[in-house]
Design a protein around this motif. Structure first.
Motif, PDB file in Angstrom:
ATOM      1  N   ASP A  73       0.854  -1.176   0.000  1.00 41.64           N
ATOM      2  CA  ASP A  73       0.000   0.000   0.000  1.00 41.64           C
ATOM      3  C   ASP A  73       0.896   1.234   0.000  1.00 41.64           C
ATOM      4  O   ASP A  73       2.005   1.211   0.531  1.00 41.64           O
ATOM      5  CB  ASP A  73      -0.892  -0.044   1.252  1.00 41.64           C
ATOM      6  CG  ASP A  73      -1.880   1.095   1.332  1.00 41.64           C
ATOM      7  OD1 ASP A  73      -1.493   2.177   1.809  1.00 41.64           O
ATOM      8  OD2 ASP A  73      -3.031   0.909   0.925  1.00 41.64           O
ATOM      9  N   SER A  74       0.401   2.323  -0.578  1.00 39.95           N
ATOM     10  CA  SER A  74       1.216   3.528  -0.649  1.00 39.95           C
ATOM     11  C   SER A  74       1.535   4.082   0.736  1.00 39.95           C
ATOM     12  O   SER A  74       2.573   4.731   0.915  1.00 39.95           O
ATOM     13  CB  SER A  74       0.520   4.584  -1.499  1.00 39.95           C
ATOM     14  OG  SER A  74      -0.767   4.879  -0.988  1.00 39.95           O
ATOM     15  N   GLN A  75       0.662   3.851   1.722  1.00 38.74           N
ATOM     16  CA  GLN A  75       0.982   4.308   3.080  1.00 38.74           C
ATOM     17  C   GLN A  75       2.310   3.732   3.552  1.00 38.74           C
ATOM     18  O   GLN A  75       3.075   4.380   4.270  1.00 38.74           O
ATOM     19  CB  GLN A  75      -0.107   3.901   4.082  1.00 38.74           C
ATOM     20  CG  GLN A  75       0.198   4.371   5.513  1.00 38.74           C
ATOM     21  CD  GLN A  75      -0.356   3.467   6.606  1.00 38.74           C
ATOM     22  OE1 GLN A  75      -1.444   2.925   6.473  1.00 38.74           O
ATOM     23  NE2 GLN A  75       0.385   3.310   7.691  1.00 38.74           N
ATOM     24  N   ASP A  80       5.208   2.484  -3.068  1.00 38.86           N
ATOM     25  CA  ASP A  80       5.413   3.186  -4.339  1.00 38.86           C
ATOM     26  C   ASP A  80       6.879   3.573  -4.518  1.00 38.86           C
ATOM     27  O   ASP A  80       7.413   3.507  -5.643  1.00 38.86           O
ATOM     28  CB  ASP A  80       4.501   4.410  -4.430  1.00 38.86           C
ATOM     29  CG  ASP A  80       4.638   5.350  -3.238  1.00 38.86           C
ATOM     30  OD1 ASP A  80       4.884   4.860  -2.111  1.00 38.86           O
ATOM     31  OD2 ASP A  80       4.483   6.572  -3.425  1.00 38.86           O
ATOM     32  N   TYR A 135      -2.271  -3.632  -3.171  1.00 32.82           N
ATOM     33  CA  TYR A 135      -2.599  -2.958  -4.419  1.00 32.82           C
ATOM     34  C   TYR A 135      -2.079  -3.766  -5.605  1.00 32.82           C
ATOM     35  O   TYR A 135      -0.876  -4.073  -5.692  1.00 32.82           O
ATOM     36  CB  TYR A 135      -1.985  -1.564  -4.391  1.00 32.82           C
ATOM     37  CG  TYR A 135      -2.296  -0.683  -5.571  1.00 32.82           C
ATOM     38  CD1 TYR A 135      -3.587  -0.532  -6.059  1.00 32.82           C
ATOM     39  CD2 TYR A 135      -1.269   0.030  -6.196  1.00 32.82           C
ATOM     40  CE1 TYR A 135      -3.859   0.292  -7.133  1.00 32.82           C
ATOM     41  CE2 TYR A 135      -1.532   0.870  -7.262  1.00 32.82           C
ATOM     42  CZ  TYR A 135      -2.829   0.988  -7.730  1.00 32.82           C
ATOM     43  OH  TYR A 135      -3.088   1.810  -8.801  1.00 32.82           O
ATOM     44  N   TYR A 192       1.151  -2.947  -7.591  1.00 25.25           N
ATOM     45  CA  TYR A 192       2.375  -3.185  -6.824  1.00 25.25           C
ATOM     46  C   TYR A 192       2.703  -4.682  -6.814  1.00 25.25           C
ATOM     47  O   TYR A 192       3.873  -5.073  -6.964  1.00 25.25           O
ATOM     48  CB  TYR A 192       2.231  -2.675  -5.383  1.00 25.25           C
ATOM     49  CG  TYR A 192       2.081  -1.182  -5.243  1.00 25.25           C
ATOM     50  CD1 TYR A 192       2.503  -0.308  -6.238  1.00 25.25           C
ATOM     51  CD2 TYR A 192       1.510  -0.628  -4.100  1.00 25.25           C
ATOM     52  CE1 TYR A 192       2.359   1.075  -6.099  1.00 25.25           C
ATOM     53  CE2 TYR A 192       1.371   0.744  -3.941  1.00 25.25           C
ATOM     54  CZ  TYR A 192       1.791   1.588  -4.947  1.00 25.25           C
ATOM     55  OH  TYR A 192       1.647   2.942  -4.793  1.00 25.25           O
ATOM     56  N   ALA A 216       5.043   6.347   4.197  1.00 27.48           N
ATOM     57  CA  ALA A 216       4.594   7.732   4.053  1.00 27.48           C
ATOM     58  C   ALA A 216       4.155   8.273   5.408  1.00 27.48           C
ATOM     59  O   ALA A 216       4.445   9.411   5.761  1.00 27.48           O
ATOM     60  CB  ALA A 216       3.461   7.819   3.035  1.00 27.48           C
ATOM     61  N   TYR A 259      10.206  12.303   1.484  1.00 27.40           N
ATOM     62  CA  TYR A 259       9.466  11.180   0.900  1.00 27.40           C
ATOM     63  C   TYR A 259       9.650  11.191  -0.617  1.00 27.40           C
ATOM     64  O   TYR A 259       8.821  11.710  -1.363  1.00 27.40           O
ATOM     65  CB  TYR A 259       7.985  11.252   1.268  1.00 27.40           C
ATOM     66  CG  TYR A 259       7.238   9.988   0.886  1.00 27.40           C
ATOM     67  CD1 TYR A 259       7.362   8.846   1.665  1.00 27.40           C
ATOM     68  CD2 TYR A 259       6.433   9.928  -0.246  1.00 27.40           C
ATOM     69  CE1 TYR A 259       6.702   7.680   1.327  1.00 27.40           C
ATOM     70  CE2 TYR A 259       5.765   8.766  -0.593  1.00 27.40           C
ATOM     71  CZ  TYR A 259       5.911   7.642   0.189  1.00 27.40           C
ATOM     72  OH  TYR A 259       5.266   6.481  -0.157  1.00 27.40           O
TER      73      TYR A 259
END
Length: 460
Positions: A286-288, A292, A316, A319, A360, A406
């Motif tokens: 997950d991007s959290q 990414d 995701y 990913y 993130a 980030y």
């Protein structure tokens, strides 16, 4: 002191994320301090009463829910430390915990039923401790009672707030409100004390970039907000006794670490090489979690370093596909397991050299603590609980590598620092031992939560 502890999940019965670990471990640590803690979770269809030797305490007791009454049943473990709210339609027929179209009704019913179960059992708490939005309605409901317990609410992830349409307000006993119902907002408004899962995250969520629209309320209530770092169970995550890993090892004898690395390389199809660093990711994709950045950096990691990469997780789809593609393109450098496998996760923690966690935002994080327990050095972004648990190698008490910005360049630079340090075996062993010596047990947190309960009682 009697504490009603409400959560949507708890190990060992059901787990989706870190909330399940907290709900399983913290009540036990509080009981060791002499508190009478009853953990209450729903009995989902995946929780088998026979497997867990559950007994039924109450059959078909009525629970008032807005304009109707639902019948619930109360189950418990043999020691009655954990209670289960059963309703076949809302919980028993569901094999997944979250993501249903009627989650407002489901978790509203859970909260009403948990409070009614206390009345049914003639056990009324001094403190209600509710976790995340799924249990938030219990805080709002109890707040309206004249002779109420002290109310403590814990934020595990402010990004998920339990936001529902205007017609959901009666679920918390409110009939004259307008606009959407935000269950977490209601708990923040009515709690005596608000806690979250690390000191740094408690400060971050008062800022707009981390507050997800609730930062104004958290600033207003900052005198009632405290961050308490989560812990891990050192008995479960113990390389000296872990039955899932190839060979035990300890702070005093690290020889088994190399055996675990070789065994992991063989298991996941990577070349068995002791001379190259093995970097691990165990995470929700997950991007959290900064996935990414890892996906963006895959090409450079493969081209510019000799490191191997092992990824375990799911989430995701793009990913997942990116890691599958990387494994096919460079099978001698990248391996993956898409899904979750707890025993394999233990072997990854034990066999890897470096743990990459470029989140993130991270309210607390448990994976970096587990990795350190196994002598695997974390590379993390400076946010939330990662700041509170991973001092940078450049500091006197340093263990891992920490970066701030980030972006993929900052992450790759931090990973490069770790890979460079790996080339100095004596220094690396020093960092490993320092990591393994850290105490991340729940005992410290339990002491602080007991203090919070007494504080909440004084404010009630």
């Amino acid at each position: 002191m009697k504490v009603l502890f409400l959560a949507a999940e708890s190990v060992p019965f059901v787990k989706v994320g870190g909330l399940g670990d907290v709900a399983g471990a913290l009540p036990e640590a509080l009981r060791r301090r002499g508190l009478d803690v009853r953990l209450v979770i729903p009995r989902y269809g995946t929780i088998d009463p026979l497997r867990w030797n559950l007994g039924q305490l109450r059959d078909n007791f009525p629970v008032r829910l807005d304009w109707r009454t639902e019948e619930c049943q109360l189950w418990a473990t043999a020691d009655q430390h954990t209670w289960f709210i059963e309703n076949q339609y809302f919980f028993g027929s569901r094999t997944t915990i979250y993501g249903h179209g009627d989650d407002d009704v489901r978790f509203g019913l859970f909260c009403h039923a948990a409070l009614e179960a206390c009345r049914q059992m003639d056990w009324w708490p001094d403190v209600i401790h509710a976790h995340d939005w799924h249990a938030a309605a219990a805080i709002r409901i109890a707040w309206g009672n004249a002779a109420r317990p002290a109310l403590v609410f814990t934020i595990h992830n402010l990004a998920h707030q339990g936001r529902f349409a205007n017609d959901a307000w009666p679920l918390v006993g409110v009939y004259d409100a307008f606009g959407e119902l935000n269950l977490m907002e209601q708990a923040l408004y009515t709690s005596d004390v608000i806690t979250t899962v690390s000191p740094t995250y408690a400060e971050e969520i008062k800022r707009s970039e981390y507050g997800f629209g609730l930062d104004h309320m958290l600033r207003e209530r900052s005198d009632r907000l405290i961050g308490i770092l989560n812990g891990i169970d050192p008995r479960h995550f113990d390389p000296a006794t872990d039955q899932h890993i190839a060979q035990p090892f300890s702070l005093d004898d690290l020889a088994g670490k190399a055996v675990c690395k070789a065994a992991l390389q063989r298991e996941v199809g990577l070349p068995e090489r002791a001379d190259v660093p093995l970097v691990a990711v165990v995470s929700r994709l997950d991007s959290q979690k900064g996935i990414d950045l890892i996906v963006q950096g895959l090409g450079q990691i493969i081209a510019d370093t000799d490191a191997q990469l092992m990824v375990l997780g799911s989430g995701y789809g793009p990913y997942e596909d990116a890691f599958r593609d990387a494994s096919r393109a460079a099978p001698d450098r990248v391996a993956n397991y898409i899904g979750f496998n707890a025993p394999l996760a233990q072997r990854v923690y034990a066999g890897a050299d470096i743990f990459l966690m470029p989140s993130a935002f991270e309210p607390c994080g448990l994976s970096q603590m587990i990795s350190m327990r196994y002598g695997t050095i974390p590379v993390v972004r400076a946010t939330g609980g990662l700041v509170d648990t991973v001092p940078d190698m450049s500091q006197p008490e340093g263990i891992g590598v920490v970066f701030s910005d980030y972006n993929v360049e900052a992450m790759l630079h931090a990973l490069g620092r770790a890979l460079a340090a790996y080339r100095y075996p004596n220094d690396w062993s020093y960092f490993m031992r320092r990591a393994m010596s850290h105490d991340f047990s729940w005992d410290t947190a339990a002491t602080r939560y007991e203090d919070v309960y007494r504080w909440a009682l004084s404010l009630r």
